[in-house]
Design a protein around this motif. Structure first.
Motif, short mmCIF file in Angstrom:
data_model
loop_
_atom_site.label_atom_id
_atom_site.label_comp_id
_atom_site.label_asym_id
_atom_site.label_seq_id
_atom_site.Cartn_x
_atom_site.Cartn_y
_atom_site.Cartn_z
N VAL A 46 0.87 -1.18 0.00
CA VAL A 46 0.00 0.00 0.00
C VAL A 46 0.91 1.23 0.00
N SER A 47 0.75 2.06 -1.01
CA SER A 47 1.60 3.25 -1.06
C SER A 47 0.90 4.40 -0.34
N VAL A 48 1.59 4.93 0.67
CA VAL A 48 1.02 5.98 1.52
C VAL A 48 1.56 7.32 1.06
N ASP A 49 0.68 8.31 0.97
CA ASP A 49 1.15 9.62 0.52
C ASP A 49 1.33 10.55 1.72
N THR A 50 0.34 11.39 1.98
CA THR A 50 0.47 12.34 3.08
C THR A 50 0.37 11.65 4.44
N ILE A 51 1.23 12.02 5.38
CA ILE A 51 1.12 11.49 6.74
C ILE A 51 1.12 12.67 7.71
N VAL A 52 0.15 12.69 8.61
CA VAL A 52 0.11 13.74 9.64
C VAL A 52 -0.05 13.08 10.99
N GLN A 53 0.82 13.45 11.91
CA GLN A 53 0.64 12.97 13.29
C GLN A 53 0.46 14.19 14.17
N ASN A 54 -0.68 14.27 14.84
CA ASN A 54 -0.90 15.40 15.74
C ASN A 54 -0.04 15.21 16.99
N SER A 55 0.41 16.33 17.57
CA SER A 55 1.13 16.16 18.83
C SER A 55 0.09 15.99 19.93
N SER A 56 0.37 15.10 20.86
CA SER A 56 -0.64 14.79 21.87
C SER A 56 -0.68 15.88 22.94
N VAL A 57 -1.90 16.20 23.36
CA VAL A 57 -2.06 17.26 24.36
C VAL A 57 -1.65 16.72 25.73
N ASP A 58 -2.05 15.50 26.01
CA ASP A 58 -1.78 14.94 27.34
C ASP A 58 -0.47 14.14 27.40
N GLY A 59 0.24 14.09 26.27
CA GLY A 59 1.51 13.34 26.24
C GLY A 59 1.30 11.83 26.22
N THR A 81 -1.61 9.99 24.19
CA THR A 81 -2.09 9.44 22.92
C THR A 81 -2.13 10.52 21.83
N THR A 82 -2.15 10.03 20.60
CA THR A 82 -2.20 10.96 19.46
C THR A 82 -2.95 10.28 18.31
N ASP A 83 -3.41 11.08 17.33
CA ASP A 83 -4.04 10.50 16.14
C ASP A 83 -3.03 10.47 14.99
N LEU A 84 -3.08 9.40 14.21
CA LEU A 84 -2.17 9.25 13.08
C LEU A 84 -3.02 9.20 11.81
N THR A 85 -2.84 10.19 10.93
CA THR A 85 -3.65 10.25 9.71
C THR A 85 -2.75 10.09 8.49
N PHE A 86 -3.24 9.32 7.51
CA PHE A 86 -2.48 9.22 6.26
C PHE A 86 -3.44 9.04 5.09
#
Ligand code: ADP
Ligand code: ASP
Ligand code: MG
Length: 406
Positions: free
Chosen positions: A288-301, A303-308
């Motif tokens: 699977v070829s992944v293009d854009t990847i965004v990882q939000n920085s976690s507010v509470d240190g 957990t975080t969301d990983l979007t691609f």
């Protein structure tokens, strides 16, 4: 005597009359003193029709059989074109990709060319033939038929041009060249007379489907000039080559768009080292070829969301890979959105010049278009937006960057 490779896309060989037109053009090129190799695509929508047919037979058609099936579209074209050329009194022979010596790896539907053995093509040229090669296909070491990815006949043509030492590769299509945006979406788009490989690779990769990106990359690697022009007239097209000066520092070169975008978000994954690798390694292993990847920085240190983003046809596969991973690392599951598109501005003039991103975001804001994700390279800025707003986004950016003006 010089050698040229001409490639004609599906709309240029869509029916018998168009096929005869291509035959005349190939013969005319020979009459100008060239040896001529012609690469053809499948007629009209043949490839789409074959894919539909396969899905009527099976919801998940076998990869190997699918490639053999799709390769037949180009074979039909090559035989008919050879017949048309012969009917006009000129010697011609059709060759499948395998017969033309195109060897690939074994990745069905996305095979890469490993090598070309041009001996057969050369001997047929020496016999005075116009050699008609079925595009988009090759064979593996074990003689299994593979295809090169949608739009891959361009890649066949440029790779053959390189291996035969051709002077130029001509890509003939249904538009007069590479425009500042898809002329079907922006009627005032202008034809670009010359464009550097670097910019063309970026435009093609981000959706300007007039050229297959891998074809341009091969051209760049081996310095093969590529002409993109119309198969229905003789007007000058676009030359893609190296060493073109950046004469328009204040402008982007072009706008590309792509509707084949889906987004996956892996929710609330632990914010600690190794998690991204745990998600993306299996995706790569599943091809699977992944293009854009965004990882939000976690507010509470914690957990975080990983979007691609992936192409829409890879969405189901991507979800089936990441859902179990999310579970195993204690995430909150995955969500997806397949109704997205991307719009990109491209130009080497943007390098080290501030202000392009701001202008792009302002133009989209002025058109009331919400930006979902943003990615950049040195010569490109891409915004992911809702699919229903992609055409508006292209038009508003074309205007904002004054691409309609000479
Ligand atoms: P072919 O069947 O000849 O390979 P394609 O359909 O693959 O043709 O590519 C030609 C189409 O690419 C055009 O009809 C046009 O709508 C589209 N296109 C997208 N972006 C551009 C662009 N920047 N310049 C020219 N054509 C473009
Ligand atoms: N026929 C194939 C496709 O439709 C390859 C090509 O046209 O270049 O994708
Ligand atoms: Mg094409």
């Amino acid at each position: 005597m010089s050698l040229i490779v001409q490639k004609y896309g599906g709309s240029s060989v869509a029916d018998a009359e168009k096929m005869k037109n291509v035959a005349r053009r190939a013969i005319a090129a020979m009459g100008e003193g060239n040896q001529v190799v012609v690469v053809v695509s499948a007629m009209g929508d043949t490839t789409d029709d074959l894919i539909d047919l396969a899905h009527q037979i099976s919801s998940q058609p076998d990869d190997r059989e699918m490639d053999v099936l799709l390769s037949t579209g180009e074979i039909v074209s090559s035989t008919l074109l050879a017949m048309a050329i012969k009917s006009f009194g000129q010697k011609a022979i059709s060759l499948s990709g395998g017969q033309a010596g195109i060897q690939t790896d074994g990745i069905y539907s996305q095979a890469h060319i490993r090598a070309i053995s041009p001996a057969r093509v050369k001997s047929e040229l020496a016999e005075g033939n116009i050699v008609v090669v079925a595009g988009f296909q090759g064979v593996t070491e074990s003689m299994d038929v593979t295809t090169l990815g949608r739009g891959g006949s361009d890649t066949t043509a440029v790779a053959l041009a390189v291996s035969l030492g051709a002077d130029m590769c001509h890509i003939y299509t249904d538009v007069e060249g590479v425009f500042t945006a898809d002329p079907r979406i922006v009627p005032e788009a202008r034809k670009i007379l010359e464009i550097d490989y670097e910019e063309m690779v970026e435009l093609a990769t981000y959706g300007a489907r007039v050229m297959h990106p891998r074809a341009v990359e091969i051209g760049q690697l081996y310095k093969m000039p590529i002409l993109v022009a119309c198969s229905f007239n003789n007007r000058p097209g676009t030359v893609i080559r190296g060493g073109i000066p950046m004469e328009m520092r204040n402008k982007a070169r072009g706008i590309a768009h792509d509707l084949n975008v889906a987004k996956v978000t892996v929710l609330a994954v632990p914010d600690k080292p190794g998690i991204a690798a745990m998600v993306f390694e299996p995706l790569a292993a599943a091809n699977v070829s992944v293009d854009t990847i965004v990882q939000n920085s976690s507010v509470d240190g914690k957990t975080t969301d990983l979007t691609f983003t992936v192409s829409r046809n890879d969405l189901a596969k991507a979800m089936s890979v990441v859902e179990p991973i999310s579970k195993s690392i204690g995430g909150k599951g995955c969500v997806s959105d397949a109704k997205l598109g991307k719009v990109s501005i491209v130009g080497t003039g943007m390098q080290n010049t501030p202000g392009y991103a701001a202008r792009m975001f302002k133009a989209l804001y002025d058109s009331g278009i919400n930006i979902e994700l943003i990615t950049t390279s040195e010569i490109r800025i891409t915004c992911i937006v809702n699919e229903t707003r992609v055409a508006d986004a292209v038009r508003s950016l074309h205007k904002a960057f004054q691409l309609d003006q000479a």
